[in-house]
Design a protein around this motif. Structure first.
Motif, PDB file in Angstrom:
ATOM      1  N   UNK A 137     -14.278  -1.920  -6.216  1.00  0.00           N
ATOM      2  CA  UNK A 137     -14.734  -2.555  -4.984  1.00  0.00           C
ATOM      3  C   UNK A 137     -14.875  -1.535  -3.865  1.00  0.00           C
ATOM      4  N   UNK A 138     -15.580  -1.902  -2.820  1.00  0.00           N
ATOM      5  CA  UNK A 138     -15.722  -1.091  -1.621  1.00  0.00           C
ATOM      6  C   UNK A 138     -15.069  -1.824  -0.462  1.00  0.00           C
ATOM      7  N   UNK A 139     -14.543  -1.050   0.466  1.00  0.00           N
ATOM      8  CA  UNK A 139     -13.799  -1.649   1.569  1.00  0.00           C
ATOM      9  C   UNK A 139     -14.209  -1.006   2.892  1.00  0.00           C
ATOM     10  N   UNK A 140     -14.247  -1.843   3.921  1.00  0.00           N
ATOM     11  CA  UNK A 140     -14.419  -1.370   5.293  1.00  0.00           C
ATOM     12  C   UNK A 140     -13.085  -1.529   6.011  1.00  0.00           C
ATOM     13  N   UNK A 141     -12.610  -0.452   6.640  1.00  0.00           N
ATOM     14  CA  UNK A 141     -11.355  -0.494   7.390  1.00  0.00           C
ATOM     15  C   UNK A 141     -11.573   0.227   8.713  1.00  0.00           C
ATOM     16  N   UNK A 142     -11.143  -0.402   9.790  1.00  0.00           N
ATOM     17  CA  UNK A 142     -11.316   0.245  11.090  1.00  0.00           C
ATOM     18  C   UNK A 142     -10.213  -0.181  12.042  1.00  0.00           C
ATOM     19  N   UNK A 143     -10.018   0.647  13.070  1.00  0.00           N
ATOM     20  CA  UNK A 143      -9.098   0.317  14.157  1.00  0.00           C
ATOM     21  C   UNK A 143      -9.716   0.813  15.456  1.00  0.00           C
ATOM     22  N   UNK A 144      -9.721  -0.031  16.496  1.00  0.00           N
ATOM     23  CA  UNK A 144     -10.336   0.384  17.759  1.00  0.00           C
ATOM     24  C   UNK A 144      -9.650   1.614  18.330  1.00  0.00           C
ATOM     25  N   UNK A 145     -10.397   2.343  19.154  1.00  0.00           N
ATOM     26  CA  UNK A 145      -9.841   3.523  19.810  1.00  0.00           C
ATOM     27  C   UNK A 145      -8.685   3.126  20.725  1.00  0.00           C
ATOM     28  N   UNK A 146      -7.590   3.882  20.656  1.00  0.00           N
ATOM     29  CA  UNK A 146      -6.436   3.628  21.500  1.00  0.00           C
ATOM     30  C   UNK A 146      -5.835   4.968  21.921  1.00  0.00           C
ATOM     31  N   UNK A 147      -5.001   4.935  22.937  1.00  0.00           N
ATOM     32  CA  UNK A 147      -4.392   6.167  23.430  1.00  0.00           C
ATOM     33  C   UNK A 147      -3.121   6.471  22.661  1.00  0.00           C
ATOM     34  N   UNK A 148      -3.075   7.672  22.098  1.00  0.00           N
ATOM     35  CA  UNK A 148      -1.896   8.080  21.346  1.00  0.00           C
ATOM     36  C   UNK A 148      -0.691   8.119  22.284  1.00  0.00           C
ATOM     37  N   UNK A 149       0.412   7.414  21.933  1.00  0.00           N
ATOM     38  CA  UNK A 149       1.565   7.337  22.844  1.00  0.00           C
ATOM     39  C   UNK A 149       2.302   8.659  23.019  1.00  0.00           C
ATOM     40  N   UNK A 150       2.125   9.597  22.090  1.00  0.00           N
ATOM     41  CA  UNK A 150       2.828  10.882  22.177  1.00  0.00           C
ATOM     42  C   UNK A 150       1.957  11.945  22.848  1.00  0.00           C
ATOM     43  N   UNK A 156      -8.168   6.578  16.815  1.00  0.00           N
ATOM     44  CA  UNK A 156      -8.750   5.417  16.140  1.00  0.00           C
ATOM     45  C   UNK A 156      -9.399   5.892  14.859  1.00  0.00           C
ATOM     46  N   UNK A 157      -9.856   5.001  14.031  1.00  0.00           N
ATOM     47  CA  UNK A 157     -10.517   5.403  12.788  1.00  0.00           C
ATOM     48  C   UNK A 157     -11.442   4.286  12.328  1.00  0.00           C
ATOM     49  N   UNK A 158     -12.370   4.656  11.471  1.00  0.00           N
ATOM     50  CA  UNK A 158     -13.302   3.694  10.901  1.00  0.00           C
ATOM     51  C   UNK A 158     -13.895   4.271   9.622  1.00  0.00           C
ATOM     52  N   UNK A 159     -13.751   3.545   8.511  1.00  0.00           N
ATOM     53  CA  UNK A 159     -14.390   3.926   7.247  1.00  0.00           C
ATOM     54  C   UNK A 159     -15.210   2.741   6.768  1.00  0.00           C
ATOM     55  N   UNK A 160     -16.327   3.045   6.136  1.00  0.00           N
ATOM     56  CA  UNK A 160     -17.218   1.985   5.665  1.00  0.00           C
ATOM     57  C   UNK A 160     -17.655   2.280   4.239  1.00  0.00           C
ATOM     58  N   UNK A 197      -4.373   2.546  -9.659  1.00  0.00           N
ATOM     59  CA  UNK A 197      -5.258   2.161  -8.566  1.00  0.00           C
ATOM     60  C   UNK A 197      -5.723   3.384  -7.786  1.00  0.00           C
ATOM     61  N   UNK A 198      -6.861   3.239  -7.143  1.00  0.00           N
ATOM     62  CA  UNK A 198      -7.381   4.229  -6.217  1.00  0.00           C
ATOM     63  C   UNK A 198      -7.613   3.534  -4.886  1.00  0.00           C
ATOM     64  N   UNK A 199      -6.895   3.973  -3.858  1.00  0.00           N
ATOM     65  CA  UNK A 199      -6.995   3.341  -2.544  1.00  0.00           C
ATOM     66  C   UNK A 199      -8.083   4.004  -1.701  1.00  0.00           C
ATOM     67  N   UNK A 200      -8.286   3.449  -0.531  1.00  0.00           N
ATOM     68  CA  UNK A 200      -9.260   4.024   0.393  1.00  0.00           C
ATOM     69  C   UNK A 200      -8.735   5.322   0.985  1.00  0.00           C
ATOM     70  N   UNK A 201      -9.590   6.030   1.687  1.00  0.00           N
ATOM     71  CA  UNK A 201      -9.213   7.321   2.270  1.00  0.00           C
ATOM     72  C   UNK A 201      -8.224   7.175   3.415  1.00  0.00           C
ATOM     73  N   UNK A 202      -8.035   5.946   3.932  1.00  0.00           N
ATOM     74  CA  UNK A 202      -7.091   5.743   5.038  1.00  0.00           C
ATOM     75  C   UNK A 202      -5.867   4.941   4.603  1.00  0.00           C
ATOM     76  N   UNK A 203      -5.655   4.809   3.287  1.00  0.00           N
ATOM     77  CA  UNK A 203      -4.441   4.142   2.816  1.00  0.00           C
ATOM     78  C   UNK A 203      -4.713   2.872   2.022  1.00  0.00           C
TER      79      UNK A 203
END
Length: 229
Positions: A137-150, A156-160, A197-203
Motif C-alpha cells: 500500500x501507499x500512504x500519505x502522512x503529514x504534520x503542519x509546520x510548527x515551532x520547535x520548542x527547543x 513539520x513534514x509531509x510525505x505522499x 513489514x516495511x514502514x513509511x520514511x517517517x515511521x
C-alpha cells in the motif's frame, strides 16, 4: 461313534460354517454391510461465497474499515481451503499530534479452516483455521509546520505516496449456522501476528489495510454472510 469319527464330523461342520459365513460376508459386501465404512460426504462438497458485513459498518462509524469477500471450498464438510480478498482504507487526523494519515489498498489472505464438530452432516459449523496475509500500500502522512520548542525554528513534514507493505499470520476461530436454505451467518475472531513489514520514511503507519491499526499483534472480528453453492 469313534473319536476319529467325532473329530471328522466336527471339522466338517466347522468347514461348512466357515463357508456359509464367507458367503454371507460376500453378500453383505455387495449389499449394505460395508457401505457405512465409506465417507457418505463427497470429497468435493461444493463451495461457498461470503462477504464481511462488519467492515463497512466500522468504516461508516470510524476513520478506517474494509470491504472483504471470500471463496471457500468444502472438502468432506470438514476441511475448508479459503481465499479472502479485501480493500482497506483509512483517513485519520490525530487531534493530539496533528498528524494526518491517509491510505487505501487491497489485501489478500489464503488459508484453511477445520470443522471441529464431530457430526459432519450438521448444517452448523464450529471451526478453527490459519491464514497467511499480505498487503502492499501507499500512504500519505503529514504534520503542519510548527515551532520547535527547543531550537525555535519551524518544523513539520509531509510525505505522499510512500510505499509500504506487510506480511502477517492469523489464527481464526469461528462459528457459522444455517439461517435458511443455502444462507448462513457466521462470526469469526482473528488473532493477527505481524511477520514482516516495511514502514513509511517517517515511521509507522497508523493503519494497515486488512490488518488494522499498526502494531506487532492485533485482535479482529468478522460478521460473515455466507452462501453455500
Amino acid at each position: 461313534m469313534t473319536l476319529r469319527q467325532n473329530i471328522s464330523t466336527f471339522i466338517s461342520r466347522l468347514a461348512l460354517s466357515a463357508a456359509l459365513l464367507m458367503a454371507g460376508l460376500r453378500a453383505d459386501a455387495q449389499g449394505k454391510l460395508f457401505t457405512i465404512a465409506k465417507d457418505s460426504v463427497p470429497l468435493l462438497n461444493g463451495f461457498a461465497v461470503s462477504f464481511d458485513a462488519a467492515g463497512p459498518v466500522i468504516l461508516a462509524l470510524s476513520d478506517y474499515g474494509e470491504y472483504e469477500a471470500a471463496v471457500r471450498l468444502n472438502l468432506h464438510n470438514q476441511y475448508f481451503p479459503i481465499v479472502e480478498v479485501g480493500y482497506g482504507m483509512a483517513e485519520h487526523d490525530d487531534e493530539v499530534t496533528e498528524i494526518y494519515y491517509k491510505t487505501e489498498a487491497p489485501y489478500f489472505r489464503i488459508g484453511c479452516d477445520l470443522n471441529l464438530l464431530k457430526n459432519k452432516h450438521s448444517a452448523n459449523r464450529l471451526y478453527a483455521g490459519l491464514r497467511y496475509a499480505f498487503t502492499s500500500y501507499k500512504v500519505d502522512i503529514s504534520r503542519p509546520t510548527f515551532q520547535d520548542p527547543v531550537w525555535g525554528w519551524d518544523a513539520g513534514f509531509s510525505v505522499s505516496g510512500d510505499k509500504c507493505n506487510q506480511h502477517w499470520a492469523e489464527v481464526v476461530l469461528g462459528l457459522d449456522t444455517r439461517l435458511w436454505g443455502p444462507l448462513h451467518l457466521g462470526w469469526s475472531v482473528r488473532y493477527k501476528m505481524r511477520l514482516a513489514h516495511t514502514d513509511s520514511s517517517v515511521g509507522n503507519t497508523w493503519y494497515v489495510p486488512g490488518y488494522g491499526k499498526a502494531g506487532d499483534t492485533r485482535i479482529g472480528a468478522n460478521f460473515n454472510v455466507i452462501i453455500d453453492i
